[in-house]
Write a protein that holds these residues in place. Structure first.
Motif, mmCIF file in Angstrom:
data_model
loop_
_atom_site.group_PDB
_atom_site.id
_atom_site.type_symbol
_atom_site.label_atom_id
_atom_site.label_comp_id
_atom_site.label_asym_id
_atom_site.label_seq_id
_atom_site.Cartn_x
_atom_site.Cartn_y
_atom_site.Cartn_z
ATOM 1 N N ASN A 156 -7.548 -3.380 -9.662
ATOM 2 C CA ASN A 156 -8.576 -2.905 -8.733
ATOM 3 C C ASN A 156 -9.790 -3.842 -8.809
ATOM 4 O O ASN A 156 -10.860 -3.458 -9.253
ATOM 5 C CB ASN A 156 -8.978 -1.476 -9.085
ATOM 6 N N VAL B 212 -14.108 -7.382 -4.770
ATOM 7 C CA VAL B 212 -13.989 -8.433 -3.766
ATOM 8 C C VAL B 212 -15.371 -8.732 -3.193
ATOM 9 O O VAL B 212 -16.093 -7.821 -2.766
ATOM 10 C CB VAL B 212 -13.039 -8.012 -2.626
ATOM 11 N N ASP C 74 0.858 -1.175 0.000
ATOM 12 C CA ASP C 74 0.000 0.000 0.000
ATOM 13 C C ASP C 74 0.901 1.233 0.000
ATOM 14 O O ASP C 74 2.070 1.154 -0.359
ATOM 15 C CB ASP C 74 -0.970 -0.017 1.189
ATOM 16 N N LEU D 10 -10.987 -3.604 -4.239
ATOM 17 C CA LEU D 10 -9.745 -3.664 -3.468
ATOM 18 C C LEU D 10 -8.589 -3.255 -4.365
ATOM 19 O O LEU D 10 -8.333 -3.893 -5.402
ATOM 20 C CB LEU D 10 -9.514 -5.075 -2.931
#
Length: 309
Positions: free
Chosen positions: A272, A275, A118, A291
């Motif tokens: 991306n 989920v 991240d 996500l």
């Protein structure tokens, strides 16, 4: 200690060392007859190394060390014999990659370590493997494709600050998330540049599709000073939808023979996916959300170049 805990003889991987030694001998003796001998030899030896990890018998460091030992053993044998008999041999004679390769088209196998990251941190180190190939229209520009898979385990997350009525005071709860796997099918555009007589630098941009492999999220409890789980509760299951993937990468290849190179590479991919989460507690509604997945992978690549018309 081996990953499966059976013995303390994990380093290095003997199967991988033997396989890469045999592949190097096969390449030296028959690679000049047809590059397919070299490609198949190194393909099967790479499969041997990956299978040792999938069988939970070796760590990644064991496999990489075994591959290096096997290749260096074969090369050292040829070097010793060439010096004894005053014969430079096919691979130790001087060559320039610019004259050997009019177009750096290639097939390659790569293996390395992967991270999902991240903005501030890296997740636990995982494993990446991929097959990659490209056709070059001239010495600089080419198109190709790549099929790869990343396997990323997650660290257990302590929930010490959360009190649960069903736990005794000396038990500590942890959140255990099963490993996340992600397969990608990419189309790549390449730029290549020759540096010196045996060095090639390549950059690429990528776009394609990705498919995620879901898993389960469990609540486990451990007593102080122990590593054994006393309780395991299934909280939820998750899955990832198919999604678009974009990325970029760079590699530096050192030619060890007129048509064989060994590369260090670094690749970045972004996806991306959607989920889907299913909670086992029926009082909580299932949910779906996107996500953001940023992945960085670094490792080695075995490259077989071929002269395209």
């Amino acid at each position: 200690m081996r990953p499966d805990g059976t013995a303390k003889n994990s380093f290095p991987s003997g199967h991988t060392a033997t396989a890469f030694m045999n592949a190097t001998f096969l390449h030296r003796e028959y690679g000049h007859v047809n590059p397919l001998y070299s490609i198949l030899g190194y393909t099967m030896s790479t499969y041997t190394g990956i299978s040792r990890s999938l069988n939970n018998r070796h760590w990644l460091s064991d496999i990489l060390a075994g591959a290096g030992i096997g290749i260096l053993s074969a090369d050292l044998s040829y070097l010793i014999v060439d010096n004894l008999y005053k014969n430079k041999g096919d691979f130790f004679s001087d060559f320039k990659v610019q004259t050997e390769l009019e177009k750096p088209s290639f097939l390659s196998i790569k293996i390395g370590q992967a991270f999902y990251m991240d903005m501030t941190s890296f997740e636990k180190i995982g494993l990446e493997g991929a097959l990659e190939g490209a056709y070059f229209f001239n010495r600089r520009w080419g198109l190709g494709c790549e099929i790869g898979f990343m396997h990323i385990p997650f660290e257990e997350e302590s929930l010490e600050d959360i009190s649960l009525d069903q736990l005794s005071p000396n038990q500590i709860p942890y959140l255990d998330i099963q490993s996340l796997g992600f397969a990608s099918f990419m189309t790549n555009g390449y730029y290549s540049k020759f540096l010196g007589s045996k060095l090639i630098i390549q950059g690429k941009v990528s776009a394609g599709l990705g498919v995620g492999v879901g898993g389960k999220v469990n609540l486990i409890t451990k007593g102080p000073g122990t590593s054994q789980s006393s309780t395991e509760i299934l909280l939820m299951e998750y899955s990832l939808n198919r999604t678009c993937v974009v990325g970029t990468g760079v590699s530096t290849t050192m030619m060890v023979a007129p048509s064989i190179g060994l590369s260090l590479y670094a690749d970045y991919k972004y996806a991306n996916p959607k989920v889907n989460i299913w909670y086992k507690n029926r009082d909580v509604s299932n949910e779906s959300s996107h996500l953001s997945l940023s992945s960085l992978s670094c490792g080695i690549r075995f490259v077989s170049f071929f002269s395209s018309p």
